[in-house]
Design a protein around this motif. Structure first.
Motif, PDB file in Angstrom:
ATOM      1  N   ILE A 198       0.783  -1.179   0.158  1.00  8.84           N
ATOM      2  CA  ILE A 198       0.146  -0.093  -0.070  1.00  8.84           C
ATOM      3  C   ILE A 198       0.928   1.204   0.071  1.00  8.84           C
ATOM      4  O   ILE A 198       1.760   1.447   0.854  1.00  8.84           O
ATOM      5  CB  ILE A 198      -0.848  -0.019   1.147  1.00  8.84           C
ATOM      6  CG1 ILE A 198      -1.898  -1.177   1.245  1.00  8.84           C
ATOM      7  CG2 ILE A 198      -1.774   1.475   1.409  1.00  8.84           C
ATOM      8  CD1 ILE A 198      -2.682  -1.205   2.419  1.00  8.84           C
ATOM      9  N   TYR A 199       0.531   2.066  -1.046  1.00 11.45           N
ATOM     10  CA  TYR A 199       1.583   3.251  -1.229  1.00 11.45           C
ATOM     11  C   TYR A 199       1.003   4.352  -0.368  1.00 11.45           C
ATOM     12  O   TYR A 199      -0.094   4.817  -0.516  1.00 11.45           O
ATOM     13  CB  TYR A 199       1.886   3.627  -2.619  1.00 11.45           C
ATOM     14  CG  TYR A 199       2.589   2.865  -3.419  1.00 11.45           C
ATOM     15  CD1 TYR A 199       3.956   2.749  -3.298  1.00 11.45           C
ATOM     16  CD2 TYR A 199       2.276   1.559  -4.151  1.00 11.45           C
ATOM     17  CE1 TYR A 199       4.963   2.235  -3.857  1.00 11.45           C
ATOM     18  CE2 TYR A 199       3.135   0.712  -4.706  1.00 11.45           C
ATOM     19  CZ  TYR A 199       4.499   0.924  -4.669  1.00 11.45           C
ATOM     20  OH  TYR A 199       5.440   0.190  -5.384  1.00 11.45           O
ATOM     21  N   ASN A 200       1.836   4.720   0.739  1.00  9.27           N
ATOM     22  CA  ASN A 200       1.387   5.988   1.459  1.00  9.27           C
ATOM     23  C   ASN A 200       2.515   6.790   1.601  1.00  9.27           C
ATOM     24  O   ASN A 200       3.557   6.444   0.985  1.00  9.27           O
ATOM     25  CB  ASN A 200       0.802   5.354   2.854  1.00  9.27           C
ATOM     26  CG  ASN A 200       1.723   4.908   3.637  1.00  9.27           C
ATOM     27  OD1 ASN A 200       3.059   4.727   3.334  1.00  9.27           O
ATOM     28  ND2 ASN A 200       1.408   3.707   4.590  1.00  9.27           N
ATOM     29  N   GLU A 201       2.109   7.661   2.338  1.00  8.59           N
ATOM     30  CA  GLU A 201       3.369   8.899   2.325  1.00  8.59           C
ATOM     31  C   GLU A 201       4.588   8.127   3.032  1.00  8.59           C
ATOM     32  O   GLU A 201       5.650   8.546   2.594  1.00  8.59           O
ATOM     33  CB  GLU A 201       2.980  10.130   3.306  1.00  8.59           C
ATOM     34  CG  GLU A 201       1.877  10.881   2.761  1.00  8.59           C
ATOM     35  CD  GLU A 201       2.282  11.760   1.254  1.00  8.59           C
ATOM     36  OE1 GLU A 201       3.307  12.166   1.272  1.00  8.59           O
ATOM     37  OE2 GLU A 201       1.494  11.445   0.287  1.00  8.59           O
ATOM     38  N   GLU A 202       4.596   7.405   3.815  1.00  6.54           N
ATOM     39  CA  GLU A 202       5.772   6.873   4.531  1.00  6.54           C
ATOM     40  C   GLU A 202       6.442   5.939   3.403  1.00  6.54           C
ATOM     41  O   GLU A 202       7.861   5.991   3.381  1.00  6.54           O
ATOM     42  CB  GLU A 202       5.175   5.808   5.605  1.00  6.54           C
ATOM     43  CG  GLU A 202       6.376   5.314   6.409  1.00  6.54           C
ATOM     44  CD  GLU A 202       5.691   4.573   7.762  1.00  6.54           C
ATOM     45  OE1 GLU A 202       6.032   3.462   7.575  1.00  6.54           O
ATOM     46  OE2 GLU A 202       5.607   5.200   8.634  1.00  6.54           O
ATOM     47  N   VAL A 203       5.797   5.132   2.610  1.00 10.57           N
ATOM     48  CA  VAL A 203       6.449   4.495   1.467  1.00 10.57           C
ATOM     49  C   VAL A 203       6.895   5.204   0.521  1.00 10.57           C
ATOM     50  O   VAL A 203       8.468   5.140   0.060  1.00 10.57           O
ATOM     51  CB  VAL A 203       5.646   3.587   0.854  1.00 10.57           C
ATOM     52  CG1 VAL A 203       6.297   2.635  -0.269  1.00 10.57           C
ATOM     53  CG2 VAL A 203       4.942   2.502   1.758  1.00 10.57           C
ATOM     54  N   ILE A 204       6.457   6.383   0.109  1.00  8.44           N
ATOM     55  CA  ILE A 204       6.898   7.363  -0.739  1.00  8.44           C
ATOM     56  C   ILE A 204       8.217   8.082  -0.066  1.00  8.44           C
ATOM     57  O   ILE A 204       9.198   8.420  -0.919  1.00  8.44           O
ATOM     58  CB  ILE A 204       6.084   8.303  -1.269  1.00  8.44           C
ATOM     59  CG1 ILE A 204       4.901   7.611  -2.210  1.00  8.44           C
ATOM     60  CG2 ILE A 204       6.593   9.799  -1.897  1.00  8.44           C
ATOM     61  CD1 ILE A 204       3.609   8.480  -2.311  1.00  8.44           C
TER      62      ILE A 204
END
Length: 145
Positions: free
Chosen positions: A5-11
């Motif tokens: 799940i791409y969220n701000e943390e992954v980005i």
């Protein structure tokens, strides 16, 4: 199947990894590795001794399966070893191998630290037999948990 799940943390992690990659590429270790490779690759003496080694190795491989029954088996095996030693003891080749090992060690540690920062469950390939996982809690197994 694992879904990410791409969220701000992954980005943010992706951006930091990209920044780290740029820093690594501009590091002294990478610069030294590239310089030593180019010097070795362009040197006529290195090219000559490597070609000589490859010729002797190929000649030996043709008779290797026959073992001691092949004519000149011991001599050809000795010639390969001498040619290999000549390559390995060449100053430019040795310098390149040193810079290559130094760079690989740094990349191994960065990979291990990066994986542990994200999760202790990430397995890191420990293909380098000289990588000292025992100090880092691996106990000698080929993967780090």
């Amino acid at each position: 199947m694992i879904m990410v799940i791409y969220n701000e943390e992954v980005i943010e992690i992706e951006d930091l990894v990209e920044e780290l990659a740029k820093e690594l590429i501009s590091s002294e270790l990478v610069s030294g590795y590239v310089t030593s490779y180019v010097e070795m690759d362009r040197n006529q003496e290195v090219s000559s001794i490597v070609n000589e080694f490859l010729e002797k190795k190929e000649a030996f491989e043709k008779i290797e399966s026959y073992g001691k029954y092949a004519p000149d088996f011991k001599e050809k095996r000795r010639d390969v070893r001498k040619a290999k030693r000549l390559v390995d003891t060449n100053e430019l080749v040795a310098g390149f191998k040193y810079s290559e090992t130094s760079l690989q060690n740094m990349l191994d540690y960065v990979t291990f630290d990066l994986a542990n920062t994200i999760s202790k469950d990430i397995k890191v390939d420990a293909g380098n037999p000289f990588f000292e996982f025992a100090k880092r809690g691996c106990g000698g197994s080929c993967h780090v948990s």
